[in-house]
Design a protein around this motif. Structure first.
Motif, PDB file in Angstrom:
ATOM      1  N   GLU A   1      -2.100   6.478  17.379  1.00 40.39           N
ATOM      2  CA  GLU A   1      -3.118   5.750  18.133  1.00 40.39           C
ATOM      3  C   GLU A   1      -2.823   5.810  19.629  1.00 40.39           C
ATOM      4  O   GLU A   1      -3.739   5.948  20.453  1.00 40.39           O
ATOM      5  CB  GLU A   1      -3.173   4.305  17.652  1.00 40.39           C
TER       6      GLU A   1
ATOM      7  N   ARG B   1      -6.758  15.631   2.930  1.00 38.51           N
ATOM      8  CA  ARG B   1      -6.365  14.243   3.185  1.00 38.51           C
ATOM      9  C   ARG B   1      -6.735  13.327   2.018  1.00 38.51           C
ATOM     10  O   ARG B   1      -5.981  12.418   1.670  1.00 38.51           O
ATOM     11  CB  ARG B   1      -7.028  13.751   4.470  1.00 38.51           C
ATOM     12  N   GLU B   2      -7.886  13.561   1.401  1.00 37.90           N
ATOM     13  CA  GLU B   2      -8.353  12.669   0.341  1.00 37.90           C
ATOM     14  C   GLU B   2      -7.950  13.151  -1.047  1.00 37.90           C
ATOM     15  O   GLU B   2      -8.368  12.564  -2.044  1.00 37.90           O
ATOM     16  CB  GLU B   2      -9.876  12.556   0.423  1.00 37.90           C
TER      17      GLU B   2
ATOM     18  N   GLU C   1       0.830  -1.207   0.000  1.00 40.03           N
ATOM     19  CA  GLU C   1       0.000   0.000   0.000  1.00 40.03           C
ATOM     20  C   GLU C   1       0.868   1.261   0.000  1.00 40.03           C
ATOM     21  O   GLU C   1       0.544   2.254  -0.669  1.00 40.03           O
ATOM     22  CB  GLU C   1      -0.921   0.016   1.221  1.00 40.03           C
TER      23      GLU C   1
ATOM     24  N   GLN D   1       1.807   5.652  12.608  1.00 39.48           N
ATOM     25  CA  GLN D   1       0.380   5.447  12.860  1.00 39.48           C
ATOM     26  C   GLN D   1       0.127   4.893  14.264  1.00 39.48           C
ATOM     27  O   GLN D   1      -0.808   5.307  14.959  1.00 39.48           O
ATOM     28  CB  GLN D   1      -0.219   4.509  11.805  1.00 39.48           C
TER      29      GLN D   1
ATOM     30  N   GLY E   1      -0.923   7.886   8.351  1.00 39.51           N
ATOM     31  CA  GLY E   1      -1.754   6.826   7.802  1.00 39.51           C
ATOM     32  C   GLY E   1      -3.199   7.236   7.587  1.00 39.51           C
ATOM     33  O   GLY E   1      -3.656   8.281   8.039  1.00 39.51           O
ATOM     34  N   ASP E   2      -3.927   6.381   6.867  1.00 39.28           N
ATOM     35  CA  ASP E   2      -5.369   6.536   6.693  1.00 39.28           C
ATOM     36  C   ASP E   2      -5.981   5.148   6.574  1.00 39.28           C
ATOM     37  O   ASP E   2      -5.348   4.145   6.927  1.00 39.28           O
ATOM     38  CB  ASP E   2      -5.702   7.411   5.484  1.00 39.28           C
ATOM     39  N   ASP E   3      -7.211   5.060   6.076  1.00 39.88           N
ATOM     40  CA  ASP E   3      -7.901   3.770   6.023  1.00 39.88           C
ATOM     41  C   ASP E   3      -7.264   2.814   5.032  1.00 39.88           C
ATOM     42  O   ASP E   3      -7.449   1.592   5.141  1.00 39.88           O
ATOM     43  CB  ASP E   3      -9.372   3.984   5.647  1.00 39.88           C
ATOM     44  N   ASN E   4      -6.516   3.335   4.056  1.00 37.96           N
ATOM     45  CA  ASN E   4      -5.947   2.485   3.001  1.00 37.96           C
ATOM     46  C   ASN E   4      -4.434   2.330   3.097  1.00 37.96           C
ATOM     47  O   ASN E   4      -3.888   1.326   2.642  1.00 37.96           O
ATOM     48  CB  ASN E   4      -6.302   3.059   1.621  1.00 37.96           C
ATOM     49  N   THR E   5      -3.757   3.309   3.670  1.00 36.41           N
ATOM     50  CA  THR E   5      -2.293   3.294   3.693  1.00 36.41           C
ATOM     51  C   THR E   5      -1.791   3.399   5.125  1.00 36.41           C
ATOM     52  O   THR E   5      -2.167   4.329   5.842  1.00 36.41           O
ATOM     53  CB  THR E   5      -1.732   4.475   2.872  1.00 36.41           C
ATOM     54  N   PRO E   6      -0.950   2.469   5.571  1.00 42.03           N
ATOM     55  CA  PRO E   6      -0.390   2.570   6.928  1.00 42.03           C
ATOM     56  C   PRO E   6       0.666   3.660   7.000  1.00 42.03           C
ATOM     57  O   PRO E   6       1.538   3.764   6.129  1.00 42.03           O
ATOM     58  CB  PRO E   6       0.222   1.187   7.152  1.00 42.03           C
TER      59      PRO E   6
END
Length: 605
Positions: A589, A536-537, A421, A585, A576-581
């Motif tokens: 968290e 971000r997107e 990814e 990250q 990171g995001d939902d698709n890329t670590p």
């Protein structure tokens, strides 16, 4: 006599660049017209060897109030077409008319100001004035206008008061011919009226004509002059430093003659002469002749960064306090101190950091090679356009400062950058870099390079709040090569021509536990942007879409702070995001978990 800062004579107001001084527009001439005897030697053996030059020299510094006897370098008035602010009469100001004072109108004694537009060669970097007399007569309406030779021009507004450039008119008072500026910025506008490139720079004379097209630019546009510079730190001389044969050949005084006619009758003699002067084989000269000059510069810069990486790592193995030279004083320091910071987040973050080095004193040297015009892939105009009577030299300036060096854990970084990814996301930026007009001037977009570059920006933005320096005073150097050995570090530093660069505030911020807290704040701040979710997107932002999740609200810094033109940035690789670590990250968290836990404790209390 006009004044600019010493550092500005390299960039942004160096050779071939336009500087506005109190309403006057001046352009710096090439170094063949600098007073060599009055320039100052800038000592840096390592940099001279890497660039293949005999010496580096700086313009002389002068008092705050210079006199006619003060040493200086030459700037020439450009553009030479001026107009009066009072009566709007246009004047073509010649060198013989210069008095040393701002020009005045011969009609009303009003102040003359430069025209807004100039013409540049889109391929070879030449520049010239727009022939406004020819432009005014390019759409004649009568035979008298076609035959007019006694041109008296006025620069005025259109009668109808149109908005934009179509509301500005150049008018001949002799015959009445006129034309507005509405079509001036269009492609090949000058070509259509028979204006060709002079084949040289404004201060050159009797240059052979050039057949490449001319384009019209505003004289204040950033792409009028794109300076090509090399920056290096003055570090201890590395043992067994390798010669950069290609750079030495490219900087030899006879190289341009060979390059212009590589198969000509004099080529063999000149190649033999270059080989003899440099003590190398003729085959090495021919190999350098076939190479790309841009690649030669890139290899030289990679070598400079690799030497600096080694110099910083040497400090990590020393426990005797500061080491180095008088102009490169560094010392290793721990990233965290459990006795001062008991946060579990900083303890976890320390696993990602390999080393921290404080640079108590740095000496930075910036060298100007030449410049380009219009686009980043145009031909490089050499900084010396005259005959080379002496050994090859380049203009340079030195400044002093301090900084903080930070390196990441190689094992964790290798594990992260091998993920599909991550590689897929960065591959998009790399493909755009290859297609970009400025791609040849940028580093290869690899996961570690984009990550470290973005992290450097996030740190600079955060450090500007606490280190005592303005955000524009901070700079970056990124060490992200993967071959022949792996590098993974960054340097945030400040360098100034005076005492401002060594006030100690930046080094203080590099000490534990301040740096850990700053890095935690930078990671937490990278998780959101005032332009989210658009930022971000985003699939592409900035020049040629060379950024992903990076904008002025979260990641961009001052142009003087970034060595890579504020491109190839992506904070998703950091958090990171939902698709890329993201590399950090898990730290993000942990920050959020600690924040929630602290909030619950406060609520319970």
């Amino acid at each position: 006599m006009r004044t600019v800062r010493l550092s500005q004579t390299i960039s942004p107001f160096g050779v071939g660049a336009i500087v506005d001084v109190m309403g006057e527009s001046l352009m710096g001439v090439d170094i063949s017209q600098w007073p060599y005897e009055r320039t100052v030697r800038v000592e840096s053996k390592r940099l001279e060897e890497r660039l293949g030059v005999q010496e580096l020299r700086s313009p002389p510094s002068v008092p705050a109030k210079p006199s006619t006897n003060s040493p200086g370098i030459l700037y020439q008035r450009f553009p030479r077409w001026l107009f009066c602010q009072d009566c709007r009469r246009m004047h073509h100001y010649r060198t013989q008319q210069e008095t040393g004072q701002p020009p005045q109108c011969g009609q009303c004694r009003g102040k003359l100001v430069p025209m807004r537009f100039i013409a540049v060669c889109a391929t070879k970097g030449h520049a010239r004035d727009i022939p406004w007399d020819k432009w005014a007569h390019s759409a004649p309406e009568s035979e008298a206008q076609r035959r007019c030779h006694d041109h008296v021009l006025n620069f005025d507004t259109a009668v109808r008061g149109n908005e934009g450039l179509s509301g500005l008119v150049v008018r001949c008072l002799t015959c009445g011919a006129s034309r507005d500026l509405g079509d001036l910025p269009s492609r090949k506008a000058l070509h259509r009226i028979g204006v060709t490139c002079t084949g040289g720079q404004p201060w050159q004379h009797n240059t052979p004509p050039c057949d490449d097209p001319l384009e019209v630019l505003q004289r204040g546009a950033t792409n009028v002059t794109l300076a090509d510079t090399t920056t290096a730190l003055d570090i201890p001389e590395p043992s067994g430093a390798a010669r950069d044969i290609a750079a030495e050949v490219h900087q030899h005084r006879n190289f341009e003659d060979v390059q212009s006619a590589p198969h000509g009758p004099r080529a063999a003699v000149l190649i033999e002469l270059i080989a003899e002067d440099l003590g190398i084989d003729e085959s090495q000269v021919r190999q350098a002749l076939d190479g790309d000059p841009n690649e030669v510069l890139r290899e030289s810069r990679r070598g400079l960064l690799s030497d600096e990486w080694d110099a910083f790592l040497e400090a990590t193995g020393s426990t005797d306090g500061p080491v180095g030279t008088p102009d490169f004083v560094i010392s290793a320091t721990p990233f965290t101190r459990p006795d001062l910071d008991t946060s579990p987040v900083t303890a976890q973050l320390s696993e990602y950091i390999d080393a921290v080095v404080l640079a108590h004193r740095l000496r930075e040297i910036r060298v100007l090679h030449g410049f380009r015009r219009y686009t980043g892939d145009a031909d490089l105009v050499d900084v010396n356009l005259g005959r080379r009577g002496r050994g090859r030299w380049l203009p340079a300036v030195e400044s002093f400062g301090e900084g903080v060096f930070l390196s990441l854990d190689q094992e964790l970084l290798n594990e992260w950058e091998q993920q599909e990814e991550v590689q897929a996301r960065v591959a998009v930026l790399e493909s755009r870099r290859r297609r970009s007009i400025m791609g040849s001037r940028l580093f290869e977009a690899t996961p570690r390079a984009v990550l470290l570059h973005t992290l450097a920006h996030l740190l600079m933005r955060r450090l500007a709040f606490s280190c005592g320096y303005s955000s524009a005073s901070l700079r970056e150097r990124v060490y992200a090569e993967t071959t022949p050995r792996a590098e993974a570090g960054l340097l945030v530093y400040t360098a100034s021509g005076d005492a401002e660069g060594t006030l100690g505030g930046l080094v203080r911020e590099g000490e534990a536990p301040r740096l850990a807290r700053t890095l935690v704040a930078a990671i937490e701040g990278a998780a959101w942007c005032s332009s989210d979710p658009l930022c971000r997107e985003s699939r592409g932002q900035g020049m040629n879409s060379l950024n992903r999740a990076a904008c002025h609200g979260c990641s961009l810094v001052a142009e003087t702070s970034c060595e890579r033109s504020n491109v190839l940035l992506d904070r998703v690789l950091v958090v990171g995001d939902d698709n890329t670590p993201g590399f950090f990250q898990k730290i993000l968290e942990a920050i959020r978990a600690e924040t929630i836990s602290r909030s619950r404790r406060l609520t319970d209390d």
